[in-house]
Scaffold this active site. Structure first.
Site, short mmCIF file in Angstrom:
data_model
loop_
_atom_site.label_atom_id
_atom_site.label_comp_id
_atom_site.label_asym_id
_atom_site.label_seq_id
_atom_site.Cartn_x
_atom_site.Cartn_y
_atom_site.Cartn_z
N GLY A 149 0.79 -1.24 0.00
CA GLY A 149 0.00 0.00 0.00
C GLY A 149 0.82 1.28 0.00
CG MET A 185 -1.26 -7.82 -7.03
SD MET A 185 -0.71 -6.95 -8.53
CE MET A 185 0.93 -6.45 -8.07
NE ARG A 186 -7.51 -12.28 -5.84
CZ ARG A 186 -7.61 -13.60 -5.79
NH1 ARG A 186 -8.13 -14.27 -6.80
NH2 ARG A 186 -7.17 -14.27 -4.75
CG HIS A 231 1.29 -2.12 -15.32
ND1 HIS A 231 1.08 -3.32 -14.66
CD2 HIS A 231 2.25 -2.36 -16.24
CE1 HIS A 231 1.87 -4.25 -15.18
NE2 HIS A 231 2.59 -3.68 -16.13
C1 GAR Z 1 2.94 -1.05 -7.57
O1 GAR Z 1 4.24 -1.00 -8.10
C2 GAR Z 1 1.91 -1.16 -8.68
O2 GAR Z 1 2.26 -0.45 -9.83
C3 GAR Z 1 1.92 -2.65 -8.94
O3 GAR Z 1 1.97 -3.21 -7.66
C4 GAR Z 1 2.73 -2.36 -6.80
C5 GAR Z 1 1.95 -2.16 -5.52
O4 GAR Z 1 2.69 -1.51 -4.56
N1 GAR Z 1 0.78 -3.07 -9.70
C6 GAR Z 1 0.82 -4.01 -10.64
O5 GAR Z 1 1.82 -4.63 -10.91
C7 GAR Z 1 -0.50 -4.24 -11.37
N2 GAR Z 1 -0.32 -5.16 -12.42
P1 GAR Z 1 2.00 -0.85 -3.30
O6 GAR Z 1 1.08 -1.90 -2.68
O7 GAR Z 1 3.14 -0.53 -2.38
O8 GAR Z 1 1.24 0.38 -3.73
#
Ligand code: GAR
Length: 201
Positions: A12, A90-91, A109
């Protein structure tokens, strides 16, 4: 003021960047609800620390993805949410959410889409050896990591970079770009044309 529902699955840090921008008065939105796809996501602790209501689903809830999204959509609607913001969620979002919030679900992303979709975009880009990667903010549709692009910011991969330093650079850009794009939304400056292309007014 527009009301956001934020969907998370993990640490988060993007949620935190949004909370910090609101506190710094550079982002004029309310966070009405944080929904996590996992009960142990650290992002839930961040939300609670910010006094934000939360809803946590479990793995078994997603055995029926339509029912899970119906439940999330109902909770977001009850909270009076205008936009749904995926921050490391992630869903895949499916029909109930897409129908409840048409053109109103945003995702971030950690790559320059349409390259390197999926859950390991930074590692995939690093392993491929690209010299330029970055961050994309886009509208979500029924495909994972697809949908009209709102904003992109490039990050150079330098000789000295390791996967870890590249991750740090990408995350630092995310934490600036996401609040900026959300502020454009709050100001009504994001226009989606009939052909699906997005213009910033
Ligand atoms: C972030 O880097 C976001 O861009 C990625 O997950 C991470 C979450 O970090 N999302 C994806 O890869 C979507 N396909 P966070 O929980 O610290 O915000």
């Amino acid at each position: 003021m527009i009301r956001l529902g934020i969907l998370i699955s993990g640490s988060g840090t993007n949620l935190q960047a949004i909370i910090d921008a609101i506190e710094a008065d550079t982002l004029d939105v309310n966070i009405a609800l944080v929904v996590s796809s996992r009960p142990d996501a650290y992002g839930l602790t961040r939300a609670e620390a910010g006094g934000i209501p939360t809803l946590a689903l479990t793995k078994s809830d997603y055995e029926y993805p339509i029912a899970a999204d119906e439940r999330i959509a109902r909770a977001l609607q009850l909270a009076g949410v205008d936009y749904v913001v995926m921050a490391g969620y992630m869903r895949k979002v499916c029909a109930p959410l897409l129908t409840a919030f048409p053109q109103r679900i945003i995702n971030i992303h950690p790559a320059l889409l349409p390259s390197f979709v999926g859950a390991h975009a930074i590692a995939d880009a690093f392993a491929y050896g690209v010299k330029l990667t970055g961050v994309t903010v886009h509208l979500a549709n029924e495909e994972y990591d697809r949908g009209p692009i709102i904003a992109q910011r490039a990050v150079e991969v330098e000789e000295a970079d390791t996967l870890e330093t590249l991750e740090q650079k990408i995350h630092a850009v995310e934490h600036v770009l996401y609040p900026e794009v959300l502020q454009l939304l709050a100001q009504g400056r994001v226009r989606i044309a009939d052909d699906g292309r997005v213009a910033i007014l």
